[in-house]
Write a protein that holds these residues in place. Structure first.
Motif, PDB file in Angstrom:
ATOM      1  N   UNK A   1       0.792  -1.243   0.000  1.00  0.00           N
ATOM      2  CA  UNK A   1       0.000   0.000   0.000  1.00  0.00           C
ATOM      3  C   UNK A   1       0.814   1.278   0.000  1.00  0.00           C
ATOM      4  N   UNK A   2       2.144   1.155  -0.080  1.00  0.00           N
ATOM      5  CA  UNK A   2       2.981   2.371  -0.022  1.00  0.00           C
ATOM      6  C   UNK A   2       2.788   3.218  -1.284  1.00  0.00           C
ATOM      7  N   UNK A   3       2.757   2.544  -2.432  1.00  0.00           N
ATOM      8  CA  UNK A   3       2.543   3.263  -3.695  1.00  0.00           C
ATOM      9  C   UNK A   3       1.174   3.963  -3.684  1.00  0.00           C
ATOM     10  N   UNK A   4       0.168   3.272  -3.193  1.00  0.00           N
ATOM     11  CA  UNK A   4      -1.168   3.902  -3.094  1.00  0.00           C
ATOM     12  C   UNK A   4      -1.097   5.068  -2.103  1.00  0.00           C
ATOM     13  N   UNK A   5      -0.351   4.869  -1.007  1.00  0.00           N
ATOM     14  CA  UNK A   5      -0.204   5.937  -0.005  1.00  0.00           C
ATOM     15  C   UNK A   5       0.415   7.191  -0.609  1.00  0.00           C
ATOM     16  N   UNK A   6       1.441   7.002  -1.435  1.00  0.00           N
ATOM     17  CA  UNK A   6       2.059   8.169  -2.082  1.00  0.00           C
ATOM     18  C   UNK A   6       1.023   8.911  -2.927  1.00  0.00           C
ATOM     19  N   UNK A   7       0.291   8.130  -3.731  1.00  0.00           N
ATOM     20  CA  UNK A   7      -0.662   8.760  -4.661  1.00  0.00           C
ATOM     21  C   UNK A   7      -1.818   9.397  -3.900  1.00  0.00           C
ATOM     22  N   UNK A   8      -2.273   8.734  -2.843  1.00  0.00           N
ATOM     23  CA  UNK A   8      -3.385   9.277  -2.051  1.00  0.00           C
ATOM     24  C   UNK A   8      -2.991  10.585  -1.365  1.00  0.00           C
ATOM     25  N   UNK A   9      -1.754  10.640  -0.898  1.00  0.00           N
ATOM     26  CA  UNK A   9      -1.244  11.873  -0.264  1.00  0.00           C
ATOM     27  C   UNK A   9      -1.425  13.049  -1.220  1.00  0.00           C
ATOM     28  N   UNK A  10      -1.070  12.814  -2.471  1.00  0.00           N
ATOM     29  CA  UNK A  10      -1.140  13.885  -3.473  1.00  0.00           C
ATOM     30  C   UNK A  10      -2.608  14.245  -3.752  1.00  0.00           C
ATOM     31  N   UNK A  11      -3.433  13.232  -3.951  1.00  0.00           N
ATOM     32  CA  UNK A  11      -4.852  13.510  -4.254  1.00  0.00           C
ATOM     33  C   UNK A  11      -5.528  14.251  -3.107  1.00  0.00           C
ATOM     34  N   UNK A  12      -5.227  13.843  -1.877  1.00  0.00           N
ATOM     35  CA  UNK A  12      -5.883  14.479  -0.724  1.00  0.00           C
ATOM     36  C   UNK A  12      -5.489  15.943  -0.614  1.00  0.00           C
ATOM     37  N   UNK A  13      -4.235  16.240  -0.893  1.00  0.00           N
ATOM     38  CA  UNK A  13      -3.795  17.630  -0.787  1.00  0.00           C
ATOM     39  C   UNK A  13      -4.506  18.517  -1.796  1.00  0.00           C
ATOM     40  N   UNK A  14      -4.639  18.022  -3.028  1.00  0.00           N
ATOM     41  CA  UNK A  14      -5.294  18.888  -4.017  1.00  0.00           C
ATOM     42  C   UNK A  14      -6.813  18.880  -3.840  1.00  0.00           C
ATOM     43  N   UNK A  15      -7.339  17.852  -3.194  1.00  0.00           N
ATOM     44  CA  UNK A  15      -8.789  17.827  -2.962  1.00  0.00           C
ATOM     45  C   UNK A  15      -9.184  18.749  -1.811  1.00  0.00           C
ATOM     46  N   UNK A  16      -8.379  18.751  -0.742  1.00  0.00           N
ATOM     47  CA  UNK A  16      -8.776  19.470   0.476  1.00  0.00           C
ATOM     48  C   UNK A  16      -7.942  20.713   0.776  1.00  0.00           C
ATOM     49  N   UNK A  17      -6.892  20.949  -0.048  1.00  0.00           N
ATOM     50  CA  UNK A  17      -6.064  22.126   0.207  1.00  0.00           C
ATOM     51  C   UNK A  17      -5.281  22.010   1.497  1.00  0.00           C
ATOM     52  N   UNK A  18      -4.637  20.869   1.699  1.00  0.00           N
ATOM     53  CA  UNK A  18      -3.807  20.653   2.889  1.00  0.00           C
ATOM     54  C   UNK A  18      -2.381  20.323   2.433  1.00  0.00           C
ATOM     55  N   UNK A  19      -1.386  20.574   3.289  1.00  0.00           N
ATOM     56  CA  UNK A  19      -0.027  20.196   2.883  1.00  0.00           C
ATOM     57  C   UNK A  19       0.078  18.685   2.682  1.00  0.00           C
ATOM     58  N   UNK A  20       1.069  18.265   1.923  1.00  0.00           N
ATOM     59  CA  UNK A  20       1.297  16.830   1.698  1.00  0.00           C
ATOM     60  C   UNK A  20       1.745  16.186   3.008  1.00  0.00           C
ATOM     61  N   UNK A  21       1.093  15.099   3.408  1.00  0.00           N
ATOM     62  CA  UNK A  21       1.408  14.485   4.714  1.00  0.00           C
ATOM     63  C   UNK A  21       1.421  12.961   4.605  1.00  0.00           C
ATOM     64  N   UNK A  22       2.391  12.451   3.863  1.00  0.00           N
ATOM     65  CA  UNK A  22       2.478  11.000   3.673  1.00  0.00           C
ATOM     66  C   UNK A  22       2.622  10.258   4.998  1.00  0.00           C
ATOM     67  N   UNK A  23       3.320  10.878   5.951  1.00  0.00           N
ATOM     68  CA  UNK A  23       3.570  10.191   7.235  1.00  0.00           C
ATOM     69  C   UNK A  23       2.292   9.943   8.032  1.00  0.00           C
ATOM     70  N   UNK A  24       1.191  10.586   7.637  1.00  0.00           N
ATOM     71  CA  UNK A  24      -0.054  10.394   8.399  1.00  0.00           C
ATOM     72  C   UNK A  24      -1.031   9.442   7.705  1.00  0.00           C
ATOM     73  N   UNK A  25      -0.604   8.845   6.606  1.00  0.00           N
ATOM     74  CA  UNK A  25      -1.512   7.941   5.884  1.00  0.00           C
ATOM     75  C   UNK A  25      -1.503   6.562   6.555  1.00  0.00           C
TER      76      UNK A  25
END
Ligand code: HSE
Length: 450
Positions: free
Chosen positions: A213-237
């Motif tokens: 799930x690490x690859x999905x985690x990377x991609x989700x981090x990016x999608x969440x930031x552009x969806x919600x306007x939050x900084x990228x936070x891979x460590x919290x996935x």
């Protein structure tokens, strides 16, 4: 010969060609060279000027390529491209997050725009990279980092920019989806399906990135930031892989009317944002449940538009190149625009990124599929349901199966209503402690995606 409505003939542009340097000539690099060359005339009509790859770097210059490198200066040293004052755009396609970061920061320092397909780079170092890019007034574009050829970043960042995004859920790793599809369709076991995905060239260099799930985690981090306007936070996935999914769970899920998909889910709740990657049961009637093989799909729910679904190839040379080249064209179109008025890297103006908390996993709210093996005697089921009730967990469906071959314990499968993950963790610990329950409870989260 095509005629043009404007006087411009399509090849005699007023502006000089834009020069591109490509770092990495592997699958995506080769695809990018092919697409940019093959579609050069159409691309120039779209961008308003010619775009040419003048240089490319590759670790091993003797390797056979999927593209022709005619007319391109090849080198093993990426710094030659990064330090060349003639090159306007650096396309980073080497992957990894350490050397790539060094090269991208150097390119930005040299006032070059950057296009990258590197999800790890953006998820882990994007905040720093975008800050440096903004200081220099250059663009860092990364459409190819998520879901390959699907223009999902542009869709969320621009097409849906009038919406409040409520949640998104994506099948954004082709390898994992291929494995789950093979398990369901052919009853294959996990390692066998993974070996084929590797042989087909879908998997990451380290396939644990795909299946954990690490690859999905990377991609989700990016999608969440552009969806919600939050900084990228891979460590919290929160990330759970697909390695514990067995053909038996796939079959039981099917019997209950569900498919198991490895989803990346980002959801905005009043308490904060859930960022989670895990195998998920989804009703088989949902379109996304029928996205099979290496294909990717992302479901995005906006308050105005409702649910929208984006589907396509998430990997592969030409499909990923489609996104890389679109970014190159976007950069070329934006070259003459004021840096302050360009589409922001993370969709929201950098000064207005929000500090909405990302929730810890015990605060997630979801439904569950539970499978446990219990002794087949009176009172066992009552013990289990009593524990669930004590944690305010409501059962939606329950079935008891025949014992598996050579087993005395019977499999019990339950679906629950939505509950707090913290309560479920506690309930599972208590159920596993029952003397009448053998082994671990197999828990798979369930989303109706309605
Ligand atoms: N390993 C990735 C996948 C490649 O399987 O989807 C595309 O990011």
């Amino acid at each position: 010969m095509i005629g043009f409505i404007q006087q411009n003939t399509g090849r005699e542009w007023a502006l000089k060609p834009v020069k591109v340097g490509v770092l990495g000539l592997g699958t995506v690099g080769g695809g990018t060279v092919n697409v940019l060359k093959r579609n050069a005339a159409e691309i120039a009509r779209r961008a308003g000027r010619d775009i040419i790859i003048t240089h490319a770097s590759a670790r091993d210059l003797s390797r056979e390529r999927i593209c022709s490198t005619e007319g391109i200066i090849l080198t093993a040293d990426p710094l030659i491209l990064i330090n060349d004052p003639e090159i306007d755009i650096i396309v980073e396609l080497i992957g990894g997050d350490v050397f790539a970061k060094e090269l991208v920061l150097k390119a930005i320092a040299n006032n070059k725009h950057v296009v990258t397909a590197n999800k790890a780079l953006i998820a882990l170092h994007g905040n720093e990279i975008f800050a440096k890019a903004s200081e220099k007034g250059v663009i860092v574009a990364f459409e190819a980092a998520v879901a390959g050829g699907i223009p999902i970043i542009k869709a969320i960042r621009e097409g849906l920019s009038g919406n409040q995004i409520q949640w998104l859920a994506g099948i954004i790793n082709g390898t994992g989806n291929f494995i789950l599809t093979e398990m369901r369709d052919k009853g294959r076991d996990f390692s066998d399906a993974l070996a084929e995905a590797q042989a087909l060239g879908y998997a990451e260099a380290d396939p644990s990135f795909d299946v954990e799930g690490i690859d999905v985690g990377h991609k989700l981090t990016i999608l969440a930031s552009i969806a919600f306007g939050i900084p990228l936070q891979f460590d919290k996935v929160f990330m759970e892989g697909i390695t514990r999914i067995t053909p038996i769970d796939v079959e039981y899920a099917e019997q209950l009317g569900y498919r198991i998909k490895h989803l990346g889910i980002a959801r905005k709740t009043p308490e904060g944002i859930e960022l989670r990657v895990h195998p998920t049961l989804i009703p088989d009637r949902r379109l996304i449940a029928n996205v099979d093989g290496v294909m990717n799909a992302v479901l995005v729910k906006g308050d105005a538009v409702g649910a929208t679904l984006y589907y396509g190839a998430g990997a592969g040379a030409d499909a990923t190149a489609s996104a890389v080249v679109a970014d190159v064209i976007d950069v070329v179109r934006a070259l003459t625009s004021d840096p302050e008025n360009r589409v922001p890297h993370l969709a929201f103006q950098a000064a207005f990124l929000a500090d909405i908390p990302v929730l810890s996993s015990d605060r997630f709210k979801t439904s569950y599929y539970l499978r446990l093996n219990a002794e087949d005697r009176p009172g066992v089921l009552a013990d289990v349901t009593r524990i669930l009730a004590a944690h305010q967990i409501s059962i939606e469906a329950i079935i008891q199966k025949e014992p598996l071959e050579n087993e005395t314990a019977v499999p019990i499968i339950m679906l629950t209503h939505t509950t707090l993950e913290k309560e479920m963790n506690a309930a599972i610990a208590e159920i596993e402690a029952l003397l009448t329950v053998a082994g671990k409870v197999n828990r798979i989260r369930l989303e109706t995606l309605g």
